[in-house]
Design an enzyme around this catalytic site. Structure first.
Site, mmCIF file in Angstrom:
data_model
loop_
_atom_site.group_PDB
_atom_site.id
_atom_site.type_symbol
_atom_site.label_atom_id
_atom_site.label_comp_id
_atom_site.label_asym_id
_atom_site.label_seq_id
_atom_site.Cartn_x
_atom_site.Cartn_y
_atom_site.Cartn_z
ATOM 1 N N LYS A 37 1.007 -1.306 -0.221
ATOM 2 C CA LYS A 37 0.075 -0.102 -0.109
ATOM 3 C C LYS A 37 0.634 1.290 -0.009
ATOM 4 O O LYS A 37 0.177 2.367 -0.365
ATOM 5 C CB LYS A 37 -0.976 -0.037 1.344
ATOM 6 C CG LYS A 37 -0.249 0.113 2.514
ATOM 7 C CD LYS A 37 -1.241 0.206 3.823
ATOM 8 C CE LYS A 37 -0.412 0.534 4.961
ATOM 9 N NZ LYS A 37 -1.129 -0.280 6.031
ATOM 10 N N ARG A 132 -7.435 0.140 17.147
ATOM 11 C CA ARG A 132 -7.993 0.591 15.881
ATOM 12 C C ARG A 132 -9.060 -0.598 15.514
ATOM 13 O O ARG A 132 -9.674 -0.887 16.442
ATOM 14 C CB ARG A 132 -6.725 0.668 14.860
ATOM 15 C CG ARG A 132 -7.209 1.661 13.497
ATOM 16 C CD ARG A 132 -6.299 1.745 12.712
ATOM 17 N NE ARG A 132 -5.694 0.229 11.884
ATOM 18 C CZ ARG A 132 -4.796 0.466 10.873
ATOM 19 N NH1 ARG A 132 -4.203 1.229 10.476
ATOM 20 N NH2 ARG A 132 -4.736 -0.926 10.541
#
Ligand SMILES: *Cc1c(COP(=O)(O)O)cnc(C)c1O
Length: 357
Positions: A37, A132
């Site tokens: 990514k 998260r």
């Protein structure tokens, strides 16, 4: 004439990092999933990861995974970001597995897979403290029940994530819990759950210290391969290359100027209010590279005499009074970069990419 800004990627050094990490992890029984990514799944860099020994690719964006599927047809692909509902059917068709944390997502996966008459692999994300994504320990029975009712969705693994929101560091304690969660899910589902994915770059230090718990068999690595560093652990990884890439911007103004602003001040172009010390007249340069391209705080001039003063959308301002060699209009200025800057540069259509073998 060479065009700027230009990001130069040293593919050989990136491959060497991948190789060292894959060998090092391999000795600990850990496979490396190359995380793409940070560089838009660029095929040159992805190839370097693969040649270095990565066994699969992981990305947070479906567009990048589609690119990888075309360029590397046989390599397993993992969606790293827990999926959006709107992309789920595409995810099922394109990828081999995905991280998952919502019961609704499993229900929807089951519906899609039934319709398409196929099975799909889910990797259950556990929140082990970074807060998260991820399920909590007390939810395991709910998910086991749900998975038992979802014959088209197979639990392929469990995964933990650290250092992303709260900067929580991976620990042997947390990863032992992850292995225990995997064992629990295996018993509850009555089939083998092969993958126990113990985090990202920051988990390498556990292997280095000999503290990685038995049972962890995968890490998802981006930053260490690309930059040879571990931001969460706040360290350079000494056995890896850091000189894997640099960015160059071109000087569009060089001028001796008073360092103190003149006139009544409001906020800067991004709403910031900063103190600007009066250091008298200084030699300054402006480079044509700005926040449209990258977070400029994430740059570090290679010339230690150059200091970044700040910048706006298209300009980075430098104090070059103590630069090692004098700068002129048209000169390129080189910077080392961090992960955030790499992300910005790779996704900016304004930046040229150059590859070195
Ligand atoms: C980005 C990401 C990784 C890779 O992190 P690095 O620090 O680049 O190694 C791993 N897992 C998840 C879930 C991620 O989002």
């Amino acid at each position: 004439m060479k065009r700027y800004p230009c990001l130069t990627l040293n593919v050989g050094k990136i491959k060497e990092n991948a190789q060292k990490i894959a060998d090092f992890c391999g000795e600990a029984g850990v496979k490396v999933c190359g995380v793409t990514k940070g560089f838009l799944a660029d095929p040159f860099i992805a190839s370097a990861m693969l040649d270095g020994g990565c066994r699969s690719f992981a990305d947070s964006r479906i567009e990048n995974l589609a690119r990888l599927r075309k360029d590397f047809p046989g390599v397993p692909l993992v969606l790293l970001r827990i999926p959006m509902r709107s992309e789920l059917e595409h995810v099922v068709c394109l990828t081999d597995r995905s991280l998952v944390s919502m019961p609704e997502c499993i229900t929807e996966l089951e519906r899609i897979c039934t319709k398409l008459n196929k099975t799909y692999e889910a990797v259950l994300a556990f929140d082990l403290g970074d807060r998260r994504e991820g399920i909590l320990e007390k939810e395991m029975d709910t998910f086991a029940a749900l998975l038992r009712q979802s014959p088209h969705v197979k639990l392929a693994g469990v995964a933990a994530n650290f250092g992303c929101f709260a900067g929580v560091l991976p620990s042997a304690f947390a990863l032992k819990r992850l292995v225990a969660f995997k064992d629990y899910m295996e018993k509850a589902l009555d089939y083998a759950v092969p993958i126990c994915s113990g985090g990202s770059t920051s988990s390498l230090s556990l292997i280095e210290r000999g503290e990685l718990p038995a049972g962890i068999n995968e890490l998802r690595i981006g930053e260490a391969i690309l930059l040879g560093q571990d931001v969460t652990g706040q360290r350079i990884i000494p056995w890896l290359n850091q000189d894997t890439m640099f960015v160059e911007g071109q000087v569009v103004e060089v001028r001796r100027k008073p360092s103190a602003p003149e006139g009544q001040r409001g906020a800067d172009a991004f709403g910031g209010l900063k103190d600007i010390p009066d250091r008298g007249e200084r030699l300054r340069a402006i480079v044509a590279l700005g926040r449209q391209d990258l977070p400029i705080e994430n740059l570090e001039p290679l010339d230690k005499g150059i200091e970044i003063l700040g910048g706006s959308s298209d300009h980075t301002l430098l104090d070059v009074e103590e630069a090692g060699s004098p700068l002129q209009w048209g000169d390129p200025v080189r910077f080392n970069l961090g992960y955030g800057a790499l992300l910005g540069l790779m996704t900016s259509p304004y930046v040229r990419k150059e590859y070195k073998k």
